[in-house]
Design a protein around this motif. Structure first.
Motif, PDB file in Angstrom:
ATOM      1  N   THR A   1       0.821  -1.216   0.000  1.00  0.00           N
ATOM      2  CA  THR A   1       0.000   0.000   0.000  1.00  0.00           C
ATOM      3  C   THR A   1       0.851   1.259   0.000  1.00  0.00           C
ATOM      4  OG1 THR A   1      -1.808  -1.116   1.149  1.00  0.00           O
ATOM      5  CG2 THR A   1      -1.749   1.292   1.294  1.00  0.00           C
ATOM      6  N   HIS A   2       1.946   1.224   0.763  1.00  0.00           N
ATOM      7  CA  HIS A   2       2.753   2.435   0.958  1.00  0.00           C
ATOM      8  C   HIS A   2       4.088   2.401   0.218  1.00  0.00           C
ATOM      9  CE1 HIS A   2      -0.092   4.003   3.857  1.00  0.00           C
ATOM     10  NE2 HIS A   2      -0.078   2.845   4.499  1.00  0.00           N
ATOM     11  N   ALA A   3       4.231   1.482  -0.738  1.00  0.00           N
ATOM     12  CA  ALA A   3       5.458   1.388  -1.540  1.00  0.00           C
ATOM     13  C   ALA A   3       6.693   1.278  -0.648  1.00  0.00           C
ATOM     14  CB  ALA A   3       5.582   2.574  -2.489  1.00  0.00           C
ATOM     15  N   ALA A   4       6.557   0.526   0.443  1.00  0.00           N
ATOM     16  CA  ALA A   4       7.679   0.328   1.359  1.00  0.00           C
ATOM     17  C   ALA A   4       8.619  -0.749   0.819  1.00  0.00           C
ATOM     18  CB  ALA A   4       7.170  -0.087   2.740  1.00  0.00           C
ATOM     19  N   VAL A   5       9.885  -0.616   1.114  1.00  0.00           N
ATOM     20  CA  VAL A   5      10.836  -1.683   0.831  1.00  0.00           C
ATOM     21  C   VAL A   5      10.575  -2.803   1.829  1.00  0.00           C
ATOM     22  CG1 VAL A   5      13.266  -2.357   0.891  1.00  0.00           C
ATOM     23  CG2 VAL A   5      12.598  -0.165  -0.130  1.00  0.00           C
ATOM     24  N   LEU A   6      10.213  -3.966   1.328  1.00  0.00           N
ATOM     25  CA  LEU A   6       9.902  -5.112   2.181  1.00  0.00           C
ATOM     26  C   LEU A   6      11.006  -6.153   2.056  1.00  0.00           C
ATOM     27  CD1 LEU A   6       7.940  -6.884   3.917  1.00  0.00           C
ATOM     28  CD2 LEU A   6       7.019  -7.716   1.744  1.00  0.00           C
ATOM     29  N   VAL A   7      11.629  -6.488   3.181  1.00  0.00           N
ATOM     30  CA  VAL A   7      12.561  -7.613   3.224  1.00  0.00           C
ATOM     31  C   VAL A   7      11.813  -8.771   3.856  1.00  0.00           C
ATOM     32  CG1 VAL A   7      14.699  -8.499   4.193  1.00  0.00           C
ATOM     33  CG2 VAL A   7      14.598  -6.148   3.351  1.00  0.00           C
ATOM     34  N   ASP A   8      11.517  -9.766   3.050  1.00  0.00           N
ATOM     35  CA  ASP A   8      10.700 -10.888   3.509  1.00  0.00           C
ATOM     36  C   ASP A   8      11.601 -11.956   4.113  1.00  0.00           C
ATOM     37  OD1 ASP A   8       8.726 -12.784   3.909  1.00  0.00           O
ATOM     38  OD2 ASP A   8       7.679 -12.278   2.052  1.00  0.00           O
ATOM     39  N   MET A   9      11.668 -11.979   5.447  1.00  0.00           N
ATOM     40  CA  MET A   9      12.545 -12.907   6.154  1.00  0.00           C
ATOM     41  C   MET A   9      11.883 -14.236   6.478  1.00  0.00           C
ATOM     42  SD  MET A   9      15.415 -11.375   6.261  1.00  0.00           S
ATOM     43  CE  MET A   9      16.254 -12.630   7.246  1.00  0.00           C
ATOM     44  N   TRP A  10      10.586 -14.376   6.214  1.00  0.00           N
ATOM     45  CA  TRP A  10       9.870 -15.587   6.603  1.00  0.00           C
ATOM     46  C   TRP A  10      10.530 -16.846   6.055  1.00  0.00           C
ATOM     47  CZ3 TRP A  10       6.856 -17.996   9.790  1.00  0.00           C
ATOM     48  CH2 TRP A  10       6.234 -19.182   9.397  1.00  0.00           C
ATOM     49  N   SER A  11      10.827 -16.863   4.760  1.00  0.00           N
ATOM     50  CA  SER A  11      11.397 -18.065   4.147  1.00  0.00           C
ATOM     51  C   SER A  11      12.833 -17.855   3.693  1.00  0.00           C
ATOM     52  CB  SER A  11      10.533 -18.498   2.951  1.00  0.00           C
ATOM     53  OG  SER A  11      10.431 -17.459   1.990  1.00  0.00           O
ATOM     54  N   HIS A  12      13.488 -16.835   4.215  1.00  0.00           N
ATOM     55  CA  HIS A  12      14.875 -16.574   3.830  1.00  0.00           C
ATOM     56  C   HIS A  12      15.748 -17.765   4.225  1.00  0.00           C
ATOM     57  CE1 HIS A  12      18.800 -14.659   3.547  1.00  0.00           C
ATOM     58  NE2 HIS A  12      18.231 -13.625   2.944  1.00  0.00           N
ATOM     59  N   PRO A  13      16.710 -18.162   3.378  1.00  0.00           N
ATOM     60  CA  PRO A  13      17.565 -19.315   3.697  1.00  0.00           C
ATOM     61  C   PRO A  13      18.301 -19.221   5.018  1.00  0.00           C
ATOM     62  CG  PRO A  13      17.834 -18.681   1.396  1.00  0.00           C
ATOM     63  CD  PRO A  13      16.977 -17.626   2.036  1.00  0.00           C
TER      64      PRO A  13
ATOM     65  N   GLU B   1      20.213  -7.090   3.108  1.00  0.00           N
ATOM     66  CA  GLU B   1      18.993  -7.219   2.310  1.00  0.00           C
ATOM     67  C   GLU B   1      18.283  -5.873   2.185  1.00  0.00           C
ATOM     68  OE1 GLU B   1      18.414  -9.631   0.550  1.00  0.00           O
ATOM     69  OE2 GLU B   1      19.198 -11.446   1.460  1.00  0.00           O
ATOM     70  N   LEU B   2      18.321  -5.073   3.228  1.00  0.00           N
ATOM     71  CA  LEU B   2      17.715  -3.741   3.140  1.00  0.00           C
ATOM     72  C   LEU B   2      18.491  -2.848   2.166  1.00  0.00           C
ATOM     73  CD1 LEU B   2      16.444  -2.545   6.641  1.00  0.00           C
ATOM     74  CD2 LEU B   2      15.162  -2.732   4.509  1.00  0.00           C
ATOM     75  N   VAL B   3      19.806  -2.950   2.179  1.00  0.00           N
ATOM     76  CA  VAL B   3      20.598  -2.179   1.218  1.00  0.00           C
ATOM     77  C   VAL B   3      20.193  -2.559  -0.203  1.00  0.00           C
ATOM     78  CG1 VAL B   3      22.919  -1.825   0.275  1.00  0.00           C
ATOM     79  CG2 VAL B   3      22.556  -1.765   2.737  1.00  0.00           C
ATOM     80  N   LYS B   4      20.052  -3.852  -0.454  1.00  0.00           N
ATOM     81  CA  LYS B   4      19.637  -4.295  -1.796  1.00  0.00           C
ATOM     82  C   LYS B   4      18.263  -3.738  -2.148  1.00  0.00           C
ATOM     83  CE  LYS B   4      22.082  -8.650  -1.031  1.00  0.00           C
ATOM     84  NZ  LYS B   4      21.902 -10.113  -0.819  1.00  0.00           N
ATOM     85  N   GLY B   5      17.352  -3.740  -1.176  1.00  0.00           N
ATOM     86  CA  GLY B   5      16.022  -3.194  -1.430  1.00  0.00           C
ATOM     87  C   GLY B   5      16.055  -1.713  -1.718  1.00  0.00           C
ATOM     88  N   LEU B   6      16.852  -0.973  -0.969  1.00  0.00           N
ATOM     89  CA  LEU B   6      16.971   0.467  -1.197  1.00  0.00           C
ATOM     90  C   LEU B   6      17.654   0.757  -2.529  1.00  0.00           C
ATOM     91  CD1 LEU B   6      17.929   1.638   2.403  1.00  0.00           C
ATOM     92  CD2 LEU B   6      15.764   2.069   1.216  1.00  0.00           C
ATOM     93  N   ALA B   7      18.596  -0.108  -2.904  1.00  0.00           N
ATOM     94  CA  ALA B   7      19.240   0.054  -4.203  1.00  0.00           C
ATOM     95  C   ALA B   7      18.222  -0.095  -5.324  1.00  0.00           C
ATOM     96  CB  ALA B   7      20.368  -0.969  -4.363  1.00  0.00           C
ATOM     97  N   GLY B   8      17.253  -0.990  -5.125  1.00  0.00           N
ATOM     98  CA  GLY B   8      16.197  -1.135  -6.109  1.00  0.00           C
ATOM     99  C   GLY B   8      15.379   0.139  -6.256  1.00  0.00           C
ATOM    100  N   VAL B   9      15.143   0.818  -5.130  1.00  0.00           N
ATOM    101  CA  VAL B   9      14.426   2.099  -5.170  1.00  0.00           C
ATOM    102  C   VAL B   9      15.240   3.140  -5.935  1.00  0.00           C
ATOM    103  CG1 VAL B   9      13.581   4.024  -3.762  1.00  0.00           C
ATOM    104  CG2 VAL B   9      13.173   1.670  -3.029  1.00  0.00           C
ATOM    105  N   LEU B  10      16.538   3.117  -5.702  1.00  0.00           N
ATOM    106  CA  LEU B  10      17.408   4.097  -6.347  1.00  0.00           C
ATOM    107  C   LEU B  10      17.612   3.814  -7.827  1.00  0.00           C
ATOM    108  CD1 LEU B  10      20.174   4.343  -3.601  1.00  0.00           C
ATOM    109  CD2 LEU B  10      18.467   6.086  -4.149  1.00  0.00           C
ATOM    110  N   GLY B  11      17.376   2.551  -8.229  1.00  0.00           N
ATOM    111  CA  GLY B  11      17.615   2.186  -9.615  1.00  0.00           C
ATOM    112  C   GLY B  11      19.087   2.089  -9.934  1.00  0.00           C
ATOM    113  N   THR B  12      19.909   1.785  -8.911  1.00  0.00           N
ATOM    114  CA  THR B  12      21.340   1.644  -9.142  1.00  0.00           C
ATOM    115  C   THR B  12      21.611   0.311  -9.811  1.00  0.00           C
ATOM    116  OG1 THR B  12      21.619   0.703  -6.928  1.00  0.00           O
ATOM    117  CG2 THR B  12      21.945   3.071  -7.158  1.00  0.00           C
ATOM    118  N   ARG B  13      22.846   0.053 -10.092  1.00  0.00           N
ATOM    119  CA  ARG B  13      23.238  -1.181 -10.779  1.00  0.00           C
ATOM    120  C   ARG B  13      22.758  -2.375  -9.987  1.00  0.00           C
ATOM    121  NH1 ARG B  13      29.700  -1.579  -9.978  1.00  0.00           N
ATOM    122  NH2 ARG B  13      29.316  -3.440 -11.190  1.00  0.00           N
TER     123      ARG B  13
END
Length: 233
Positions: free
Chosen positions: A169-181, A207-219
């Motif tokens: 709903t709020h376009a939050a970066v979600l790190v889904d840890m439920w089934s993380h290895p 994982e949060l850094v990766k999610g934020l990188a997705g928001v930034l559109g970085t490599r």
């Protein structure tokens, strides 16, 4: 043999995190909620003794040295207590990046009211979103079980569903840890058998850094990690 922070396949190096967060616009980072939001966890050999929020703040400061950081989260906080005692403090801080993790202590009660939990969480997320800040959140992992509640995983799934809904709903970066290895690691939990130790904290921060990188559109993380492997060869 357990991995160390340097060899952990789920952990980003400082150099990789810096590249992924290049150009990050966030100047004021705040975290609110319970012990998950606070970054509570025992030390793990081979990992820096830091919770995920402190780690993320350090990573962000590499890209934005003037970053201001507030961790208002409290161990044992419920959604009600977070609304009463933390939301105002966080909003007064004026963040442009807000983390919210809350609800675990609510479902720890003998007879949790999921309707009330959902209502409280919606208010917390809505008030945070009104600031225009980028929001982030986690789902709870499956690693720990409360023996006195045979339906514990059902409770966690219900809370995680609410969290996923609010993240969408709020376009939050979600790190889904439920089934993380990482949930399968024998040394993941602290001595209380509840909180992720610092090895898990390191993974969550990455994982949060990766999610934020997705928001930034970085490599992409894939290409970044590939270049890092080449650099180590």
């Amino acid at each position: 043999m357990y991995p160390t922070e340097e060899s952990d396949p789920f952990c980003l190096s400082a150099a990789s995190a810096t590249r992924l967060l290049a150009g990050a616009p966030w100047r004021r980072f705040a975290s609110m909620g319970d012990s998950l939001a606070a970054g509570t966890g025992d030390p793990t050999p081979g990992y820096a003794n830091l919770g995920w929020p402190d780690r993320l703040a350090d990573m962000l400061r590499r890209a934005r040295p003037d970053l201001a950081y507030l961790n208002a989260a409290k161990i044992g906080a419920t959604t009600t207590k977070t609304l009463e005692n933390q939301v105002g403090q966080v909003l007064e801080f004026g963040p442009d990046l807000i983390h919210i993790s809350c609800g675990a202590n609510d479902i720890w009660q003998p007879d949790p009211d999921l309707v009330e939990i959902g209502r409280n969480l919606r208010r917390i997320f809505a008030r945070a979103a009104e600031t225009g800040a980028q929001l982030t959140t986690f789902t709870l992992g499956a690693a720990f079980v409360v023996p006195r509640f045979p339906d514990w995983h059902d409770r966690v799934r219900a809370l995680n569903d609410i969290t996923r809904e609010l993240a969408a709903t709020h376009a939050a970066v979600l790190v889904d840890m439920w089934s993380h290895p990482v949930n399968s690691r024998p040394n993941l939990l602290s001595t209380d058998r509840v909180h992720f130790s610092t090895s898990g904290q390191a993974v969550m921060a990455s994982e949060l850094v990766k999610g934020l990188a997705g928001v930034l559109g970085t490599r992409s993380v894939t290409s970044d990690r590939a270049s890092e492997r080449c650099g180590k060869a």
